[in-house]
Design an enzyme around this catalytic site. Sequence first.
Site, PDB file in Angstrom:
ATOM      1  N   ASP A   1      -2.940 -19.315  12.192  1.00 27.25           N
ATOM      2  CA  ASP A   1      -1.581 -20.012  12.642  1.00 27.25           C
ATOM      3  C   ASP A   1      -1.635 -19.738  13.999  1.00 27.25           C
ATOM      4  O   ASP A   1      -1.413 -18.405  14.554  1.00 27.25           O
ATOM      5  CB  ASP A   1      -0.560 -19.684  11.716  1.00 27.25           C
ATOM      6  CG  ASP A   1       0.680 -20.487  12.204  1.00 27.25           C
ATOM      7  OD1 ASP A   1       0.961 -20.766  13.447  1.00 27.25           O
ATOM      8  OD2 ASP A   1       1.312 -21.079  11.148  1.00 27.25           O
TER       9      ASP A   1
ATOM     10  N   SER B   1       2.771  -5.188   6.524  1.00 26.37           N
ATOM     11  CA  SER B   1       2.329  -4.820   5.326  1.00 26.37           C
ATOM     12  C   SER B   1       3.429  -5.106   4.162  1.00 26.37           C
ATOM     13  O   SER B   1       4.594  -4.801   4.397  1.00 26.37           O
ATOM     14  CB  SER B   1       1.887  -3.332   5.288  1.00 26.37           C
ATOM     15  OG  SER B   1       0.975  -3.061   6.253  1.00 26.37           O
TER      16      SER B   1
ATOM     17  N   HIS C   1       0.937  -1.243  -0.169  1.00 18.60           N
ATOM     18  CA  HIS C   1      -0.110   0.023   0.259  1.00 18.60           C
ATOM     19  C   HIS C   1       1.033   0.963  -0.053  1.00 18.60           C
ATOM     20  O   HIS C   1       2.082   1.236   0.238  1.00 18.60           O
ATOM     21  CB  HIS C   1      -0.876   0.042   1.362  1.00 18.60           C
ATOM     22  CG  HIS C   1      -0.271  -0.020   2.440  1.00 18.60           C
ATOM     23  ND1 HIS C   1       0.365   1.110   2.888  1.00 18.60           N
ATOM     24  CD2 HIS C   1      -0.123  -1.044   3.538  1.00 18.60           C
ATOM     25  CE1 HIS C   1       0.739   0.939   4.043  1.00 18.60           C
ATOM     26  NE2 HIS C   1       0.831  -0.306   4.542  1.00 18.60           N
TER      27      HIS C   1
END
Length: 413
Positions: A348, A363, A226
């Site tokens: 997980d 990210s 992003h």
Amino acid sequence: MKIMKKFLYLIYFCLVSLTVVLFMQVSFYTVVIPDNFYREKTDISGFTLGAYPNVSVINEGGAITASTGEKNVYDMTVMLYGIIPIKDVKVRQTDTPILTPSGEAFGLKMLTDGVMVTEYGGVEGVNGFRSPAKEGGIMTGDIIVSVNGVKTETAAQLSDAVQLNYDRTEVKVVRGEEKLTLQLTPEKSKGDGIYKLGIWTRDSCAGIGTLTYYDKRNMTYGGLGHSVCDADTGALLPLAHGETVPVCINNVVKGVNGRPGELCGSFMSASASGDILINTDCGVFGHTNSVPDGERLPMAFKQEIEIGSAVILTTVNGMTPECFGIVIEKVDYNSGTAVKNMVIRIDDERLLQKTGGIVQGMSGSPIIQNGKLVGAVTHVFVNDISRGYAVFAENMYKISAGLDSENISGQAA
């Protein structure tokens, strides 16, 4: 006779209901399925959509029809259940990119192209408290690129330029796609005698993200997934210069619902490991000297992504990425944004115990499914930090593929 009428009414009701359901499905898929797909050059057969197994893209007439004037672009038809046509689409043949997924944490250092206005501030002068910038039409999020003809790349340059002609100051700003010239009258501060515009600004930023992939073909990388935005205004930071540095993750602030956590790390060197050439909605891109270890994998085109299990590579301790399990819950071909293409969920237990879910700094963590790079983590859901958004690898690659040596100088300008 009555039984026969009831039976006929039942059949009629079922047919009407089925027609309504099919009409709603066709209407839905017409909107959510994009008009363009990419496909491997050597494969010209039809294909199903991983997110919608009951939808396929086929050669309805039995032969591929080439689109007029476009090389390696073909017209195909989207079909529901293989029999009901939904819409025509264009399928572009291309070589499947082969990329090296990373998952390494990296540091970002960026200087903005101009000085960004983050908020107003009052200047106490002979006329009381005022903000000359606000009075003159400057808005938060504006990028000041010059004052009195002097280029302003830093806050210090901005302040110096204001002093050159404080009676009437000409300020050139960029506001979205617009370029404006505004006339301001600075105020002389009673405190230090300096003429000021009455604004707070930002000219640089630094942070931690995750490297998504390395492309050996043109020696470029894609990371973060992003854009780098201003923390106060939310506007994309215009890039003048940028570099990446190696990072060691030495702590994790574990998140909870309502308050996402973050990766904490130390920049390991003052020397750059790479450059940042562009800052886009889909992440940051450039060259890196730190080529990630690991197997090169084919990139998945968006229609190949399936609802179900996948893994991410991310670094939560030290400098070595680890593999963790996730679930791809939703694939959105037409999300309306370049980056919120998938909804994922961390399942997980090792990662949930360590981080609580998706945290800041993750990210860009690459997502792998069925032996292919399918995308990267981008955002966390604040109220459910085990879940978040992800971007298609296809969207990121479209940008890094354009960073060939002959046009890099133009893109970085």
